[in-house]
Design an enzyme around this catalytic site. Structure first.
Site, mmCIF file in Angstrom:
data_model
loop_
_atom_site.group_PDB
_atom_site.id
_atom_site.type_symbol
_atom_site.label_atom_id
_atom_site.label_comp_id
_atom_site.label_asym_id
_atom_site.label_seq_id
_atom_site.Cartn_x
_atom_site.Cartn_y
_atom_site.Cartn_z
ATOM 1 N N LYS A 76 0.854 -1.196 0.000
ATOM 2 C CA LYS A 76 0.000 0.000 0.000
ATOM 3 C C LYS A 76 0.885 1.240 0.000
ATOM 4 O O LYS A 76 1.891 1.288 0.726
ATOM 5 C CB LYS A 76 -0.906 -0.030 1.236
ATOM 6 N N SER A 151 -9.747 1.800 2.716
ATOM 7 C CA SER A 151 -8.833 2.535 1.862
ATOM 8 C C SER A 151 -7.790 1.671 1.155
ATOM 9 O O SER A 151 -7.196 2.114 0.173
ATOM 10 C CB SER A 151 -8.101 3.607 2.680
ATOM 11 N N SER A 175 -10.021 -0.434 6.984
ATOM 12 C CA SER A 175 -9.446 -0.299 5.645
ATOM 13 C C SER A 175 -8.781 -1.537 5.078
ATOM 14 O O SER A 175 -8.423 -1.546 3.902
ATOM 15 C CB SER A 175 -8.428 0.836 5.623
HETATM 16 N N1 GLN Z 1 -13.108 4.216 6.158
HETATM 17 C C1 GLN Z 1 -12.531 4.659 7.395
HETATM 18 C C2 GLN Z 1 -12.074 6.096 7.249
HETATM 19 O O1 GLN Z 1 -12.361 6.669 6.265
HETATM 20 C C3 GLN Z 1 -11.382 3.787 7.787
HETATM 21 C C4 GLN Z 1 -10.161 4.062 7.013
HETATM 22 C C5 GLN Z 1 -9.009 3.242 7.440
HETATM 23 O O2 GLN Z 1 -9.172 2.216 8.102
HETATM 24 N N2 GLN Z 1 -7.833 3.711 7.109
HETATM 25 O O3 GLN Z 1 -11.445 6.658 8.084
#
Ligand code: GLN
Length: 495
Positions: A76, A151, A175
């Site tokens: 990532k 994400s 994410s």
């Molecule tokens: N979707 C969540 C956010 O927007 C979690 C994102 C994540 O786990 N990095 O913060």
């Protein structure tokens, strides 16, 4: 043909039936073939992978055995790798070259994994669909008109499309787990503090955790075992021995108690989705588990709590991107104006929204009302889990309420925030939690079946037991796709 697993690749490369170089070259060809349609990678590092593969082959020829020998890895793009671009999918870091490699990545490379490239994400890992990336669009390999989730969307899409065997994601509120569910792969967030965050560009430091993404639970266990453990470079890693997980995988669930959360009743889900989860719970029972009802009365406050704590921490962490030290600089007449112009041009809307919310929640006068209160709620949520785990070994629930949705389907930020309803409470409590494929639905308008994920979560540091349970479920049900990348076969690849 089903995908070769990391376990199989490492075995054959260690046995010198194939070489790491062959693996690096073959995977780079695959990426060239498929990534035009999927868009998993922001940066491809085929040459780096090849050069590294040569050293791996030499080490094996000299008699070493490496747990991840020749295993193609996607990373990532919020994790640092020396000499590669590390963008966080943000304009502000678009051209930033990392001067060092983070610990988790380093441990995998040392164990023989091949770095094929850096994958797309929601900008600074803020989002649930990958649509907040400023640098590219990633499609769900199951249906190219749908999001891969986020994400860590690029990492899961890479594994689902066969453009990597394993990948690293980061999970702050879901994410890794939500995109893994959307793309039909395994995604595992370890206990907070188990995997070093050194070299992971911080979003919300008290929540961020690196974890593996793979086609099988066994591969996630292998990657986890290789990278977990204390790191002097990250003071939040826990200095206690890592219980290996790969040798603790079980084939049935006899004697295991699985908690079903009363407050997560399935009645709000669409009928076809509900049926998949009802069958998943029944399958757990069939495999020998005893299902027990547990209560998480404060879990409902998870989203509200998270959307104070995560933005508060992000507003502080992202203050460093000011045009002086890293990445983009937009020149203006004085220092203050340069900060403003750089940040105005460099950050996207969602990142700005969170910096504003976080700064507000931390400002004097509001700090007690918002931030302190959210921390108290976080403590209550963790206490609820601790109570629940007195009567069960793991908790099962949906990883997400729906399968992958179409691009632009969630324009309202709050509707996007709600995607993490089932994953955020575990993040706030720091628990190990994963998503494992549990079936498919074909909603109206879909081009074909779309995967769903079962979320399994355990007590702090119970990785060994949790992965063992997930493995028994995976083996007993076989919902992981045997035929990979359905949307990419034949004409589907042309886009
Ligand atoms: N979707 C969540 C956010 O927007 C979690 C994102 C994540 O786990 N990095 O913060």
């Amino acid at each position: 043909m089903s995908e070769e697993t990391a376990v199989e690749i490492a075995r054959s490369v260690n046995a010198r039936e194939t070489s790491a170089v062959e693996r690096a070259v073959a995977m780079a060809e695959r990426i060239a073939e498929r990534d035009g349609a999927v868009g998993a990678y922001l940066t491809q590092t085929a040459e780096l992978a090849r050069a590294h593969a040569e050293t791996i082959d030499a080490r094996i020829a000299a008699g070493e055995r490496l747990p991840l020998a020749g295993v193609p890895l996607a990373i990532k793009d919020n994790m640092c790798v020396t000499g590669t671009r590390t963008t966080c999918a943000s304009r502000i870091l678009e051209h930033w070259i990392s001067p060092y490699t983070g610990t988790a990545v380093q441990r995998l490379l040392a164990a023989g994994a091949l770095p094929l490239g850096k994958t797309n994400l929601d900008e600074f890992a803020m989002g649930s669909s990958c649509e907040n990336s400023a640098l590219g669009k990633t499609a769900n390999p199951w249906d190219l008109g749908r999001v891969p989730g986020g994400s860590s969307g690029g990492s899961v899409a890479a594994v689902a499309a066969g453009e990597a065997t394993v990948a690293l994601g980061s999970d702050t509120g879901g994410s890794i787990r939500e995109p893994a569910a959307f793309c039909g792969v395994v995604g595992f967030k370890p206990t907070y503090g188990r995997v070093s965050r050194y070299g992971l560009i911080a979003f919300a430091s008290s929540l961020d955790q690196i974890g593996p993404i793979s086609n099988t639970v066994e591969d996630s266990a292998l990657v986890y075992d290789t990278m977990a453990g204390y790191d002097p470079m990250d003071a939040t890693t826990v200095d206690r021995p890592v219980e290996p997980t790969a040798n603790g995988l079980r084939e049935d669930l006899r004697g295991v108690r699985i908690g079903i959360v009363k407050e997560f009743g399935l009645s709000a889900l669409e009928a076809d989705v509900r049926a998949v989860y009802e069958r998943a719970y029944a399958d757990l029972e069939k495999l020998g588990a005893e299902l027990v009802e547990v209560a998480l009365p404060t879990a409902d406050y998870g989203i509200a709590t998270y959307y104070l704590i995560a933005p508060a921490e992000c507003s502080s962490n992202l203050a460093r991107f000011d045009g002086m030290r890293y990445g983009l600089r937009v020149e203006a007449p004085d220092v203050g104006a340069t900060y403003e112009a750089t940040r105005a041009a460099g950050f996207g809307d969602e990142v700005k929204r969170r910096i504003l919310i976080g700064t507000y929640a931390l400002s004097s006068g509001y700090y007690d009302a918002y931030y302190v209160r959210a921390q108290k709620a976080r403590t209550l949520i963790a206490a609820d889990f601790a109570k629940a785990f007195a009567s069960c070994d793991a908790i099962a629930c949906p990883a997400a309420a729906t399968p992958a949705f179409q691009f632009a389907a969630k324009a309202d930020p709050v509707s996007m925030y709600l995607m993490d309803y089932y994953t955020i409470p575990m993040s706030l409590a720091g628990l190990p939690s994963l998503s494992v494929p549990c079936g498919y639905v074909t909603p109206p308008g879909a081009r074909g079946p779309l995967p769903l994920g079962l979320e399994l979560s355990g007590p702090l540091f119970a990785e060994r037991s949790l992965l063992g349970i997930a493995h028994a479920y995976e083996r007993g049900t076989r919902h992981a796709a045997a035929e990979r990348i359905p949307a990419l076969s034949g004409a589907g690849a042309a886009r």
